[in-house]
Design an enzyme around this catalytic site. Structure first.
Site, PDB file in Angstrom:
ATOM      1  N   SER A   1       0.699  -1.311  -0.006  1.00 33.35           N
ATOM      2  CA  SER A   1      -0.021   0.031   0.018  1.00 33.35           C
ATOM      3  C   SER A   1       0.709   1.348  -0.012  1.00 33.35           C
ATOM      4  O   SER A   1       0.292   2.367  -0.220  1.00 33.35           O
ATOM      5  CB  SER A   1      -0.903  -0.096   1.072  1.00 33.35           C
ATOM      6  N   ARG A   2       2.073   1.117   0.595  1.00 35.77           N
ATOM      7  CA  ARG A   2       2.971   2.373   0.673  1.00 35.77           C
ATOM      8  C   ARG A   2       4.309   2.115   0.327  1.00 35.77           C
ATOM      9  O   ARG A   2       4.892   1.027   0.192  1.00 35.77           O
ATOM     10  CB  ARG A   2       2.806   2.950   2.149  1.00 35.77           C
TER      11      ARG A   2
ATOM     12  N   ASN B   1       7.714  -7.841   2.019  1.00 35.98           N
ATOM     13  CA  ASN B   1       8.279  -6.531   1.976  1.00 35.98           C
ATOM     14  C   ASN B   1       7.693  -5.881   3.373  1.00 35.98           C
ATOM     15  O   ASN B   1       8.532  -5.059   3.832  1.00 35.98           O
ATOM     16  CB  ASN B   1       7.885  -5.833   0.640  1.00 35.98           C
TER      17      ASN B   1
ATOM     18  N   SER C   1      17.270  -4.842   5.802  1.00 38.21           N
ATOM     19  CA  SER C   1      17.823  -3.848   5.887  1.00 38.21           C
ATOM     20  C   SER C   1      19.321  -3.778   6.191  1.00 38.21           C
ATOM     21  O   SER C   1      19.825  -4.704   6.759  1.00 38.21           O
ATOM     22  CB  SER C   1      17.046  -3.112   7.145  1.00 38.21           C
TER      23      SER C   1
ATOM     24  N   TYR D   1      14.431  -3.687  15.903  1.00 34.27           N
ATOM     25  CA  TYR D   1      14.131  -3.728  14.356  1.00 34.27           C
ATOM     26  C   TYR D   1      15.589  -4.311  13.776  1.00 34.27           C
ATOM     27  O   TYR D   1      15.695  -5.312  12.793  1.00 34.27           O
ATOM     28  CB  TYR D   1      14.251  -2.373  13.949  1.00 34.27           C
TER      29      TYR D   1
HETATM   30  P1  NAP Z   1       6.357   2.017   4.899  1.00 31.91           P
HETATM   31  O1  NAP Z   1       6.313   3.027   4.021  1.00 31.91           O
HETATM   32  O2  NAP Z   1       6.019   1.926   6.152  1.00 31.91           O
HETATM   33  O3  NAP Z   1       5.375   0.828   4.308  1.00 31.91           O
HETATM   34  C1  NAP Z   1       5.178  -0.514   4.958  1.00 31.91           C
HETATM   35  C2  NAP Z   1       4.256  -1.361   4.192  1.00 31.91           C
HETATM   36  O4  NAP Z   1       4.239  -2.520   5.319  1.00 31.91           O
HETATM   37  C3  NAP Z   1       2.844  -0.703   4.302  1.00 31.91           C
HETATM   38  O5  NAP Z   1       2.444  -1.170   2.993  1.00 31.91           O
HETATM   39  C4  NAP Z   1       2.260  -1.442   5.258  1.00 31.91           C
HETATM   40  O6  NAP Z   1       0.759  -1.518   5.124  1.00 31.91           O
HETATM   41  C5  NAP Z   1       2.791  -2.828   5.471  1.00 31.91           C
HETATM   42  N1  NAP Z   1       2.529  -3.244   6.766  1.00 31.91           N
HETATM   43  C6  NAP Z   1       2.969  -3.025   7.968  1.00 31.91           C
HETATM   44  N2  NAP Z   1       2.763  -3.692   8.954  1.00 31.91           N
HETATM   45  C7  NAP Z   1       2.066  -4.717   8.273  1.00 31.91           C
HETATM   46  C8  NAP Z   1       1.141  -5.926   8.943  1.00 31.91           C
HETATM   47  N3  NAP Z   1       1.203  -6.288   9.875  1.00 31.91           N
HETATM   48  N4  NAP Z   1       0.571  -6.817   7.807  1.00 31.91           N
HETATM   49  C9  NAP Z   1       0.701  -6.618   6.554  1.00 31.91           C
HETATM   50  N5  NAP Z   1       1.457  -5.343   5.831  1.00 31.91           N
HETATM   51  C10 NAP Z   1       1.808  -4.671   6.924  1.00 31.91           C
HETATM   52  O7  NAP Z   1       7.750   1.054   4.828  1.00 31.91           O
HETATM   53  P2  NAP Z   1       8.779   1.082   3.507  1.00 31.91           P
HETATM   54  O8  NAP Z   1       9.629   1.898   3.957  1.00 31.91           O
HETATM   55  O9  NAP Z   1       8.293   0.946   2.436  1.00 31.91           O
HETATM   56  O10 NAP Z   1       9.484  -0.472   4.133  1.00 31.91           O
HETATM   57  C11 NAP Z   1       9.349  -1.659   3.364  1.00 31.91           C
HETATM   58  C12 NAP Z   1      10.235  -2.633   3.772  1.00 31.91           C
HETATM   59  O11 NAP Z   1      11.649  -2.091   3.538  1.00 31.91           O
HETATM   60  C13 NAP Z   1      10.194  -2.991   5.398  1.00 31.91           C
HETATM   61  O12 NAP Z   1      10.275  -4.313   5.529  1.00 31.91           O
HETATM   62  C14 NAP Z   1      11.352  -2.039   5.837  1.00 31.91           C
HETATM   63  O13 NAP Z   1      11.844  -2.685   7.037  1.00 31.91           O
HETATM   64  C15 NAP Z   1      12.384  -2.236   4.862  1.00 31.91           C
HETATM   65  N6  NAP Z   1      13.140  -1.185   4.690  1.00 31.91           N
HETATM   66  C16 NAP Z   1      13.032   0.213   4.491  1.00 31.91           C
HETATM   67  C17 NAP Z   1      14.116   1.110   4.523  1.00 31.91           C
HETATM   68  C18 NAP Z   1      13.729   2.531   4.314  1.00 31.91           C
HETATM   69  O14 NAP Z   1      14.511   3.300   4.549  1.00 31.91           O
HETATM   70  N7  NAP Z   1      12.584   2.893   3.995  1.00 31.91           N
HETATM   71  C19 NAP Z   1      15.345   0.835   4.842  1.00 31.91           C
HETATM   72  C20 NAP Z   1      15.649  -0.742   4.865  1.00 31.91           C
HETATM   73  C21 NAP Z   1      14.620  -1.623   5.044  1.00 31.91           C
HETATM   74  P3  NAP Z   1      -0.265  -0.524   5.680  1.00 31.91           P
HETATM   75  O15 NAP Z   1       0.339   0.949   5.690  1.00 31.91           O
HETATM   76  O16 NAP Z   1      -1.417  -0.585   4.806  1.00 31.91           O
HETATM   77  O17 NAP Z   1      -0.612  -0.877   7.230  1.00 31.91           O
END
Ligand code: NAP
Length: 250
Positions: A11-12, A93, A145, A158
């Protein structure tokens, strides 16, 4: 028939771009969300209505909390019903993050982090694998990550959860090699998504300066790496952790 991919957390942020790019590349995409239903439905509609051609099966949103085994099971049944086929490529993801001093962490904080970021991966792999093993074909891409590789201050739970995802990836790759299933991991650096919305401009600028390539990553940077790992070009790659971090961790 094109391959079916399940992207959790579509979704995001990174997941949303994964959905866009995999649809663009011709995959049938199921994606999950949890809280942001409006964003998920809007994303699916914007893809399915492209060029005035409505394809209801190009991107299918499904609400499911990945930490809940029953909801994950139902999500896989729904995918079979919608696409008439199971999941060929699984992208784990969905994830949550939290910044807190270790001494302020509660047991609840710890348990929720592991329930979503680790157990969620476990549930989805368990549901996807019987079909993949039967077909001797499939790809799993876990989004970890760089903090799972080197650890982050004020993000101990985390970092530990993301390190667990790396361990799971390596062990599962060994177990599934004989079944011709590749299991790999992407370890993103700092990516511009809602997950980092709480960081102020000063912090983001400091992170940018620390990055050899001199910028914050985009969701598209991660999507391009995932498209590669999902493709035939990566058929001899398994158990690997691909850092997509602008050189921040080398
Ligand atoms: P984000 O913008 O916060 O999006 C997180 C996504 O995960 C949303 O679609 C959310 O759905 C979903 N989600 C959260 N809890 C959930 C649950 N219990 N069941 C199902 N879906 C769930 O995060 P992002 O930055 O895109 O991160 C995506 C992945 O990349 C994560 O695993 C994160 O740890 C990893 N990551 C991100 C970064 C960064 O800098 N952004 C760096 C390293 C790793 P809803 O919003 O609909 O609840």
């Amino acid at each position: 028939m094109g391959k079916t991919v399940l992207i959790t957390g579509g979704s995001r942020g990174i997941g949303k771009e994964l959905v866009r790019q995999f649809c663009k590349a011709g995959y049938s995409v199921a994606f999950s969300y949890w809280e942001h239903q409006e964003e998920a439905v809007h994303l699916a509609n914007s893809i399915n209505n492209r060029n005035g051609l409505f394809r209801s099966d190009a991107a299918v949103p499904i609400q499911a909390d990945v930490s809940d085994a029953q909801q994950v099971q139902k999500m896989f049944e729904y995918i079979e019903g919608s696409f008439g086929t199971g999941v060929d490529i699984l992208i784990n993801n969905a994830g949550i993050a939290q910044q807190k001093l270790f001494t302020d962490l509660t047991e609840e904080d710890w348990d929720r982090m592991f329930a979503v970021d680790v157990k969620g991966v476990f549930h989805c792999c368990q549901c996807a694998l019987p079909r993949m093993i039967h077909r001797k074909e499939g790809k799993i891409i876990n989004i970890s990550s760089m903090w799972g590789q080197v650890g982050a201050s004020c993000e101990v739970h985390y970092s530990a959860a993301k390190a667990a995802v790396i361990g799971l990836t390596k062990a599962l790759a060994k177990e599934l090699g004989p079944s011709q299933i590749q299991v790999n991991c992407i370890a993103p650096g700092v990516i511009d998504t809602p997950m980092n919305a709480s960081f102020d401009e000063e912090t983001m600028n400091a992170l940018k300066e620390e990055t050899p390539l001199g910028r914050i990553g985009t969701p598209k940077d991660i999507a391009m790496a995932a498209l590669f790992l999902a493709s035939e070009k990566a058929d001899f790659i398994t158990g690997q952790v691909l850092g997509v971090n602008g050189g921040m961790i080398i």
